[in-house]
Motif scaffolding. Structure first.
Motif, short mmCIF file in Angstrom:
data_model
loop_
_atom_site.label_atom_id
_atom_site.label_comp_id
_atom_site.label_asym_id
_atom_site.label_seq_id
_atom_site.Cartn_x
_atom_site.Cartn_y
_atom_site.Cartn_z
N ARG A 129 0.86 -1.24 0.06
CA ARG A 129 0.15 -0.04 0.14
C ARG A 129 0.87 1.35 0.01
O ARG A 129 0.64 2.30 -0.83
N THR A 130 1.86 1.02 0.56
CA THR A 130 3.03 2.32 0.69
C THR A 130 3.35 2.70 -0.66
O THR A 130 3.50 3.64 -1.18
N ALA A 131 3.97 1.41 -1.21
CA ALA A 131 4.30 1.71 -2.90
C ALA A 131 3.44 2.13 -3.65
O ALA A 131 3.88 3.21 -4.39
N LYS A 132 2.03 1.58 -3.45
CA LYS A 132 0.87 2.19 -4.36
C LYS A 132 0.79 3.71 -4.23
O LYS A 132 0.50 4.34 -5.27
N TRP A 133 0.81 3.95 -3.01
CA TRP A 133 0.51 5.45 -2.64
C TRP A 133 1.62 6.26 -3.31
O TRP A 133 1.13 7.36 -3.88
N ILE A 134 2.74 5.93 -3.02
CA ILE A 134 3.90 7.02 -3.69
C ILE A 134 3.92 6.84 -5.02
O ILE A 134 3.95 7.95 -5.55
N VAL A 135 3.61 5.77 -5.75
CA VAL A 135 3.47 5.86 -7.31
C VAL A 135 2.35 6.54 -7.79
O VAL A 135 2.56 7.38 -8.69
N SER A 136 1.17 6.44 -6.93
CA SER A 136 -0.04 7.05 -7.43
C SER A 136 0.32 8.60 -7.19
O SER A 136 -0.24 9.60 -8.26
N ALA A 137 0.87 8.94 -6.39
CA ALA A 137 1.34 10.40 -6.20
C ALA A 137 2.06 10.76 -7.28
O ALA A 137 1.91 12.02 -7.73
N LEU A 138 3.23 9.98 -7.59
CA LEU A 138 4.23 10.54 -8.58
C LEU A 138 3.56 10.65 -10.04
O LEU A 138 3.68 11.39 -10.83
N GLU A 139 2.35 9.89 -10.10
CA GLU A 139 1.55 9.85 -11.44
C GLU A 139 0.93 11.03 -11.76
O GLU A 139 0.81 11.74 -12.77
N ARG A 140 0.49 11.58 -10.60
CA ARG A 140 -0.41 12.65 -10.84
C ARG A 140 0.70 14.00 -10.75
O ARG A 140 -0.05 15.02 -11.06
N THR A 141 1.78 14.04 -10.12
CA THR A 141 2.46 15.38 -9.84
C THR A 141 3.56 15.37 -11.04
O THR A 141 4.14 16.41 -11.34
N GLY A 142 3.98 14.08 -11.47
CA GLY A 142 5.05 13.97 -12.76
C GLY A 142 6.42 14.46 -12.17
O GLY A 142 7.27 15.12 -12.78
N ASP A 143 6.55 14.35 -10.71
CA ASP A 143 7.75 14.45 -10.17
C ASP A 143 8.29 13.47 -9.45
O ASP A 143 7.84 12.37 -9.49
N THR A 144 9.61 13.37 -9.03
CA THR A 144 10.13 12.17 -8.23
C THR A 144 10.20 12.19 -7.10
O THR A 144 10.51 11.57 -6.15
N ALA A 145 9.77 13.61 -6.40
CA ALA A 145 9.74 13.71 -4.97
C ALA A 145 8.32 13.79 -4.41
O ALA A 145 7.49 14.50 -5.11
N VAL A 146 8.08 13.25 -3.36
CA VAL A 146 6.85 13.41 -2.89
C VAL A 146 6.88 14.12 -1.37
O VAL A 146 7.52 13.77 -0.31
N PRO A 147 6.49 15.36 -1.57
CA PRO A 147 6.43 16.16 -0.15
C PRO A 147 5.46 15.78 0.47
O PRO A 147 4.54 16.44 1.20
N LEU A 148 5.97 14.91 1.77
CA LEU A 148 5.12 14.11 2.73
C LEU A 148 6.19 13.71 3.70
O LEU A 148 7.01 13.15 3.45
N THR A 149 5.62 13.86 5.01
CA THR A 149 6.31 13.22 6.21
C THR A 149 5.99 11.91 6.40
O THR A 149 4.81 11.48 5.78
N GLN A 150 6.96 11.08 7.19
CA GLN A 150 6.32 9.86 7.40
C GLN A 150 5.16 9.90 8.58
O GLN A 150 4.30 8.87 8.50
N GLU A 151 4.92 10.76 9.21
CA GLU A 151 3.82 11.04 10.01
C GLU A 151 2.65 11.17 9.24
O GLU A 151 1.43 10.33 9.43
N GLN A 152 2.56 11.92 8.08
CA GLN A 152 1.40 12.16 7.06
C GLN A 152 1.27 10.71 6.62
O GLN A 152 0.18 10.43 6.45
N LEU A 153 2.12 10.19 5.99
CA LEU A 153 2.11 8.83 5.33
C LEU A 153 1.28 8.09 6.27
O LEU A 153 0.36 7.21 5.76
N ALA A 154 1.79 7.78 7.51
CA ALA A 154 1.33 6.81 8.32
C ALA A 154 -0.31 7.13 8.51
O ALA A 154 -1.08 6.00 8.58
N ALA A 155 -0.44 8.46 8.94
CA ALA A 155 -2.06 8.67 8.94
C ALA A 155 -3.07 8.27 7.67
O ALA A 155 -4.05 7.91 7.87
N MET A 156 -2.51 8.59 6.42
CA MET A 156 -3.05 8.32 5.10
C MET A 156 -3.20 6.82 5.14
O MET A 156 -4.36 6.30 4.69
N LEU A 157 -2.49 6.05 5.69
CA LEU A 157 -2.44 4.66 5.53
C LEU A 157 -3.18 3.93 6.66
O LEU A 157 -3.65 2.56 6.79
#
Length: 261
Positions: free
Chosen positions: A157-185
């Motif tokens: 799920r973590t890998a899916k979320w990051i890839v999904s974000a990259l597809e939408r932003t067109g970038d290689t960086a995801v401006p997200l903290t580990q705390e935020q990612l934990a909350a999202m998951l």
């Protein structure tokens, strides 16, 4: 004529749903669209708020639909970028929000009063149909998210979320903290941190202050479950060309290639 329409679509805001509209349909709402820039964590709606505005994320902007549990934990149920819109897409009448809708990645937005959109739908069956098709894609994404949360590992799920974000932003960086990612998951921070550290040791990403930098996207995609591919496939079947693609680069939509089936 086709070239002229493609050029006109490319001049619109960097939101694929808006660019998918026929010129005559876009003209019904164009003068009422307003631009704004929102920071990360900006709250668009809380549960129970009256939904009177539709927001269109543009470029790299992302919005999360977040549901809170009785113990106070929050879980993301849907991520929306330049492929769509947030708030009152189809419903009419009394429109209380069911989830929190919060800006995940800062950036530009267009917004439109819901009554203006509803009036435009009354005047155009094709415009109304476009938003109904998009609502169908949103429903598919939410159902897939429910299945994903129940059946796939935190790493997938973590890998899916990051890839999904990259597809939408067109970038290689995801401006997200580990705390935020934990909350999202919907997991503890320590659990999310262990997963991120594992991906880092494998050379898939690097951590930066307030961001994750993907260094091996193909390997990260191999770690991901296939839920995002299922969602993309449904978008392609229902609204071909609306879901972001690699060819869009830094967020420019592939104007002229969008068709509703």
């Amino acid at each position: 004529m086709i070239f002229a329409e493609s050029t006109a679509a490319a001049a619109r805001p960097q939101n694929n749903l808006l660019r998918a509209l026929r010129p005559v349909d876009y003209a019904l709402i164009a003068s009422a669209l307003e631009a704004a820039d929102y920071p990360a964590r900006h709250l668009l709606y809380n549960p129970g708020d009256h939904v009177g505005t539709v927001y269109f994320p543009c470029g790299p902007s992302l919005v999360s639909y977040v549901v809170a549990s009785e113990d106070g934990r929050e879980v993301e149920t849907m991520l929306v970028g330049r492929e769509g819109a947030v708030g009152g897409v189809v419903s009419r009448g009394n429109l209380p929000a069911f989830t929190r809708m919060v800006v995940q990645f800062a950036g530009p937005f267009m917004h439109l009063r819901l009554d203006v959109l509803e009036a435009a739908k009354e005047r155009s069956t094709t415009l109304s149909g476009m938003f109904a098709r998009y609502a169908d894609c949103m429903l598919a994404q939410m159902m897939q998210a429910a299945a994903c949360n129940a059946t796939h590992s935190i790493e997938q799920r973590t890998a899916k979320w990051i890839v999904s974000a990259l597809e939408r932003t067109g970038d290689t960086a995801v401006p997200l903290t580990q705390e935020q990612l934990a909350a999202m998951l919907g997991v503890g921070r320590s659990y999310a941190s262990r997963v991120i550290q594992s991906l880092r040791r494998e050379g898939l990403l690097q951590t930066r202050r307030g961001a994750l930098l993907v260094t091996n996207r193909s390997a990260l995609e191999a770690k991901s479950c296939l839920c995002n591919e299922q969602v993309k496939g449904h978008f392609e079947a229902v609204l071909s060309g609306v879901y972001p693609t690699e060819s869009e680069g830094n967020g420019a939509a592939a104007a002229g290639s969008v068709t509703a089936r």
